[in-house]
Write an enzyme that holds these catalytic residues in place. Structure first.
Site, short mmCIF file in Angstrom:
data_model
loop_
_atom_site.label_atom_id
_atom_site.label_comp_id
_atom_site.label_asym_id
_atom_site.label_seq_id
_atom_site.Cartn_x
_atom_site.Cartn_y
_atom_site.Cartn_z
N MET A 128 0.81 -1.12 -0.06
CA MET A 128 0.02 0.05 0.02
C MET A 128 0.76 1.28 -0.08
O MET A 128 0.74 2.01 0.83
CB MET A 128 -0.82 -0.06 1.30
CG MET A 128 -2.04 -1.10 1.18
SD MET A 128 -3.24 -0.59 2.68
CE MET A 128 -4.21 -1.70 2.09
N GLY A 179 6.95 -5.21 5.16
CA GLY A 179 6.22 -3.93 5.34
C GLY A 179 4.79 -3.90 5.20
O GLY A 179 4.14 -2.84 5.69
N ASP A 180 4.14 -4.88 4.67
CA ASP A 180 2.66 -4.92 4.33
C ASP A 180 1.91 -6.04 4.41
O ASP A 180 1.18 -6.63 3.41
CB ASP A 180 2.51 -4.14 3.04
CG ASP A 180 0.93 -3.67 2.81
OD1 ASP A 180 0.40 -3.64 3.86
OD2 ASP A 180 0.58 -3.29 1.57
N LEU A 181 2.30 -7.14 5.41
CA LEU A 181 1.81 -8.41 5.19
C LEU A 181 0.39 -8.19 5.64
O LEU A 181 -0.06 -8.49 6.97
CB LEU A 181 2.66 -9.35 6.18
CG LEU A 181 4.16 -9.68 5.61
CD1 LEU A 181 4.79 -10.57 6.67
CD2 LEU A 181 3.74 -10.44 4.30
#
Length: 377
Positions: free
Chosen positions: A1, A229-231
């Protein structure tokens, strides 16, 4: 994101190709004929799920791909996109279920292309990635077993990247002002206007102030690593590895979207995973312990890292909710996708603060510590 690589408000950089133009792009850049195409939801890039038809005698390979068209702002950083893609290839070779790129006709992993979709004839970085099977975690009723697996995956992925991934462009992952890096919660001050004046804004302001006072001074004591950083619950795919409907066992079948990769800390990754696994849970405050147990089966946290978890999870909630509100003002047509987290996110963040840090962390730590005496359920 991802939302750009600095703290400036995001400009209107999202690609807007039609399906016909996307099909022509696949043909021209990759030499493949698209037989079926449909758009996929995305935050600020543009993604299509494509199926290609192969001629007899054509090279072997997958028939389904994701055409990823990176927004024009991030497309200006080819080193960053290169290292993200190389990391995906590395992880796939290490046994992680990560997509790999289909090479262009020129034999490269990506291509910078012009698209006449708006003013200025912007350029977009284009990649064709293998399509990964499975269902997003957001679509299943999570249980302790998959939450543990997600935590274990988060730790294993960061550990592999930090210890074994070497690439000339890896330094580009030092993204000091990147708004989605968890260290940059204080930068939310610049976007908070998007919330208006209400009780939610008051809680976010409280998170930011506590973060500045209690987390930022401790960063130097946390163990550094490379973060995915975006799991989030849409970026982790699973499939069922058992036939039991009452107690299904899941395995992770895909890891998506490496656009938020950056240097950070191990404790950041587990906090991010906990926050996103809370989103769809009917019992959100219990989630953290199972994710933490899985993470600590690979990378046990120090006392200081554990002590920061509550504010790190709260900080990620705040990032997600504030930036989504800000971006929805820029992209009203994409508001439904942008505000997915907000549907339950505000409720969970408010509940965390009503229950309080001490009680929430006690629940997490007691659950996680119980795993040292038994296998995950």
């Amino acid at each position: 994101m991802s939302s750009g690589n600095d703290c400036k408000p995001q400009t209107l950089t999202k690609p807007s190709l039609g399906e016909k133009a996307a099909m022509e792009l696949v043909d021209r850049v990759f030499g493949l004929k698209v037989s079926w195409i449909r758009p996929l939801p995305s935050y600020d890039d543009q993604n299509f799920h494509v199926r290609v038809s192969r001629n007899k005698g054509a090279a072997e390979g997958a028939d389904e791909y994701v055409l990823k068209i990176t927004n024009s702002e991030d497309s200006q950083e080819p080193d960053l996109i290169e290292v993200q893609t190389q990391a995906m290839m590395f992880l796939s070779a290490e046994g992680f279920p990560s997509a790999t790129p289909y090479l262009t006709k020129d034999g490269t992993i990506m291509s910078l292309e012009s698209a006449d979709t708006g003013p200025g004839n912007k350029k977009y970085m284009v990649r064709l990635l293998t399509y990964l099977p499975g269902m997003p975690v957001a679509k299943i009723a999570t249980n302790a077993q998959i939450l543990y697996e997600v935590g274990k995956l988060a730790a294993g992925l960061d550990k592999a990247l930090s210890e074994k991934f070497h690439h000339p462009s890896v330094k580009s992952l030092h993204r000091g002002q990147f708004i989605w890096n968890l260290a940059n919660v204080p930068l939310l001050d610049q976007y908070i206007y998007a919330l208006g004046q209400n009780k939610y804004r008051e809680v976010v302001e409280q998170v930011i102030e506590q973060f500045k006072g209690k987390v930022i001074p401790k960063l130097s004591s946390f163990r550094a690593c490379i973060n995915h950083g975006d799991l989030n619950d849409h970026n982790i795919l699973v499939d069922s590895s058992s036939a039991s409907l009452e107690n299904p066992q899941y395995r992770v079948s895909g890891i998506l979207d490496f656009g938020d990769m950056s240097y950070g800390y191990y404790v950041f990754e587990v906090a991010i995973a906990i926050m996103y696994m809370m989103i769809e849970s009917p019992d959100p405050l219990s989630v953290g312990g199972h994710v933490l147990a899985g993470f600590e089966s690979v990378v046990p946290l120090t006392a200081e890292e554990r002590g920061a978890l509550f504010l790190l999870v709260s900080g990620r909630f705040s990032q997600s909710l504030v930036i989504a509100a800000h971006t929805a003002l820029l992209y009203p047509e994409n508001k439904e996708y942008l505000m997915i987290t907000a549907k339950t996110g505000w409720k969970h963040l408010m509940t965390m603060f009503e229950v309080g840090q001490e009680a929430v962390q006690k629940t997490w730590f007691e659950t996680a510590d119980a795993y040292t005496h038994r296998a995950p359920v």
